[in-house]
Design a protein around this motif. Sequence first.
Motif, mmCIF file in Angstrom:
data_model
loop_
_atom_site.group_PDB
_atom_site.id
_atom_site.type_symbol
_atom_site.label_atom_id
_atom_site.label_comp_id
_atom_site.label_asym_id
_atom_site.label_seq_id
_atom_site.Cartn_x
_atom_site.Cartn_y
_atom_site.Cartn_z
ATOM 1 N N SER A 167 0.887 -1.047 -0.086
ATOM 2 C CA SER A 167 0.365 0.061 -0.186
ATOM 3 C C SER A 167 0.926 1.732 0.105
ATOM 4 N N LEU A 168 2.099 1.547 0.018
ATOM 5 C CA LEU A 168 3.219 1.936 0.134
ATOM 6 C C LEU A 168 2.829 2.903 1.126
ATOM 7 N N ASP A 169 2.380 2.569 2.540
ATOM 8 C CA ASP A 169 1.574 3.579 3.178
ATOM 9 C C ASP A 169 2.504 3.465 4.778
ATOM 10 N N ILE A 170 4.115 2.938 4.392
ATOM 11 C CA ILE A 170 4.689 2.994 6.331
ATOM 12 C C ILE A 170 5.097 3.549 6.109
ATOM 13 N N THR A 171 4.945 3.854 7.700
ATOM 14 C CA THR A 171 5.670 5.153 8.604
ATOM 15 C C THR A 171 6.207 4.902 9.300
ATOM 16 N N GLU A 172 7.393 5.963 9.697
ATOM 17 C CA GLU A 172 8.462 5.907 10.287
ATOM 18 C C GLU A 172 8.273 4.579 11.573
ATOM 19 N N ASP A 173 6.952 4.156 12.363
ATOM 20 C CA ASP A 173 7.016 3.842 14.000
ATOM 21 C C ASP A 173 6.665 2.463 13.165
ATOM 22 N N ASP A 174 6.129 2.156 11.363
ATOM 23 C CA ASP A 174 5.732 0.598 10.901
ATOM 24 C C ASP A 174 7.405 0.578 11.088
ATOM 25 N N TYR A 175 8.154 0.970 10.473
ATOM 26 C CA TYR A 175 9.487 0.677 10.120
ATOM 27 C C TYR A 175 10.385 0.292 11.292
ATOM 28 N N LEU A 176 10.260 0.338 12.372
ATOM 29 C CA LEU A 176 11.635 0.617 13.309
ATOM 30 C C LEU A 176 10.612 -0.519 13.896
ATOM 31 N N SER A 177 8.830 -1.091 13.596
ATOM 32 C CA SER A 177 8.240 -2.243 14.417
ATOM 33 C C SER A 177 8.821 -3.529 13.591
ATOM 34 N N VAL A 178 8.662 -2.832 12.137
ATOM 35 C CA VAL A 178 9.272 -4.340 11.296
ATOM 36 C C VAL A 178 10.572 -4.165 11.332
ATOM 37 N N ILE A 179 11.404 -3.445 11.096
ATOM 38 C CA ILE A 179 13.082 -4.122 11.536
ATOM 39 C C ILE A 179 13.724 -4.840 12.934
ATOM 40 N N ALA A 180 12.316 -4.565 13.805
ATOM 41 C CA ALA A 180 12.969 -5.003 15.454
ATOM 42 C C ALA A 180 12.472 -6.081 15.705
ATOM 43 N N ASP A 181 11.184 -6.726 15.488
ATOM 44 C CA ASP A 181 11.204 -7.920 14.685
ATOM 45 C C ASP A 181 11.813 -9.086 13.459
ATOM 46 N N LYS A 182 11.389 -8.492 12.865
ATOM 47 C CA LYS A 182 12.982 -9.370 11.337
ATOM 48 C C LYS A 182 13.963 -8.668 11.938
ATOM 49 N N THR A 183 14.492 -8.491 12.578
ATOM 50 C CA THR A 183 15.994 -7.951 12.583
ATOM 51 C C THR A 183 16.612 -8.484 14.347
ATOM 52 N N GLY A 184 15.680 -6.991 14.414
ATOM 53 C CA GLY A 184 16.641 -7.156 16.518
ATOM 54 C C GLY A 184 15.764 -8.360 17.013
ATOM 55 N N SER A 185 15.072 -9.290 17.134
ATOM 56 C CA SER A 185 14.360 -9.956 17.888
ATOM 57 C C SER A 185 15.453 -11.464 18.147
ATOM 58 N N LEU A 186 16.001 -11.619 17.029
ATOM 59 C CA LEU A 186 16.577 -12.474 16.622
ATOM 60 C C LEU A 186 18.560 -12.588 18.303
ATOM 61 N N ILE A 187 18.891 -11.038 16.976
ATOM 62 C CA ILE A 187 20.337 -10.761 17.913
ATOM 63 C C ILE A 187 19.605 -10.462 19.143
ATOM 64 N N ALA A 188 18.773 -10.090 19.877
ATOM 65 C CA ALA A 188 18.260 -9.626 20.982
ATOM 66 C C ALA A 188 18.743 -11.143 21.616
ATOM 67 N N THR A 189 17.522 -12.321 21.323
ATOM 68 C CA THR A 189 17.372 -13.338 21.609
ATOM 69 C C THR A 189 19.326 -14.405 21.592
ATOM 70 N N SER A 190 19.599 -14.097 20.769
ATOM 71 C CA SER A 190 20.891 -14.804 20.923
ATOM 72 C C SER A 190 21.931 -13.868 22.280
ATOM 73 N N CYS A 191 21.834 -12.617 22.038
ATOM 74 C CA CYS A 191 22.075 -12.233 23.826
ATOM 75 C C CYS A 191 21.149 -12.466 25.063
#
Length: 324
Positions: free
Chosen positions: A155-179
């Motif tokens: 829909s091309l309507d991604i906000t900064e909050d959406d983006y940060l939520s996406v990358i926190a889940d997609k990338t941050g979650s496994l790095i956080a889990t590793s630690c």
Amino acid sequence: MDINVVTSSVTEELKQFQARYKTVLHSSNSLVDKVTRYVLRQQGKQIRPTLVILAAKACGGVHDVTYRGAIMVELLHSATLIHDDVVDGAEMRRGIPSINALWKNKISVLIGDYLLSKGLLYSLENKDYRSLHLVSEAVRRMSEGEILQIQKTRSLDITEDDYLSVIADKTGSLIATSCAIGAATATDSEEEIASLKSYGEFLGLAFQIRDDLLDYTGDSKKTGKQLGIDIKDRKITLPLIYALRHSDKAEQNKIKSILKSSRKRSVRSGEVIEFVTRKGGLDYAAEVAEGFADKALESIAKFPESDAKRSLQLLVDFVMKRQH
């Protein structure tokens, strides 16, 4: 900075991890064994298992359960990369053909499933229930992050909050889990485990924003991917979100019309890069990444000084300065 400088405090532990990981990957099925040996060839910097080991060392020491946690994390990470390549239709992974390029999608999806189930069974067999719970939560978050990104990209309507939520889940979650897994294998202190988990979450956010910036500023010889590939894939990341937010309607419509058309994206991605640069999107994203890097360092500030803590600090610097 070379990654070996960062990992120098756990060189022996990483050798031990690699030997154990290779053993766990082995299968009596000849095709599965052939593909999993190829998975070993594709291995990158192994940042996630390194984080498991460093977190454990920062909290007291590395044990058998630590190595098992590192193996489980790497199995999950490898599985998600294989599935990502199928979803994205990627033909290369770290400079060599992807598994789906060689064995097609069906085998690739099944190998990804095999690695994931192997990791889950490995934890159950060893009664590593805390690690299993943490990894299962990461899988849920990674899946939800991927789905939210697809939903918002359409829909091309991604906000900064959406983006940060996406990358926190997609990338941050496994790095956080590793630690968190590493810490939990070495201490009973929930405060220390939570601090290292926060470190990983913030490191993951900084890592992904830096990665997204490289799509606009990177050297394709170093990154291994063509400049503007995210734009061609219609991925809307922080630099572009900021630039669109600080533009008038006419400019927004012009850029969105390029993003909506695959033909326009393939020939006019340079226009989008120029627009994002002119609007200050790159500077803004770099600033946000710096903020998360600082928060990562703050999360481990109270830990006693050690080689492992120094490595965790150096890793933040490595992430912020990396060119590929």
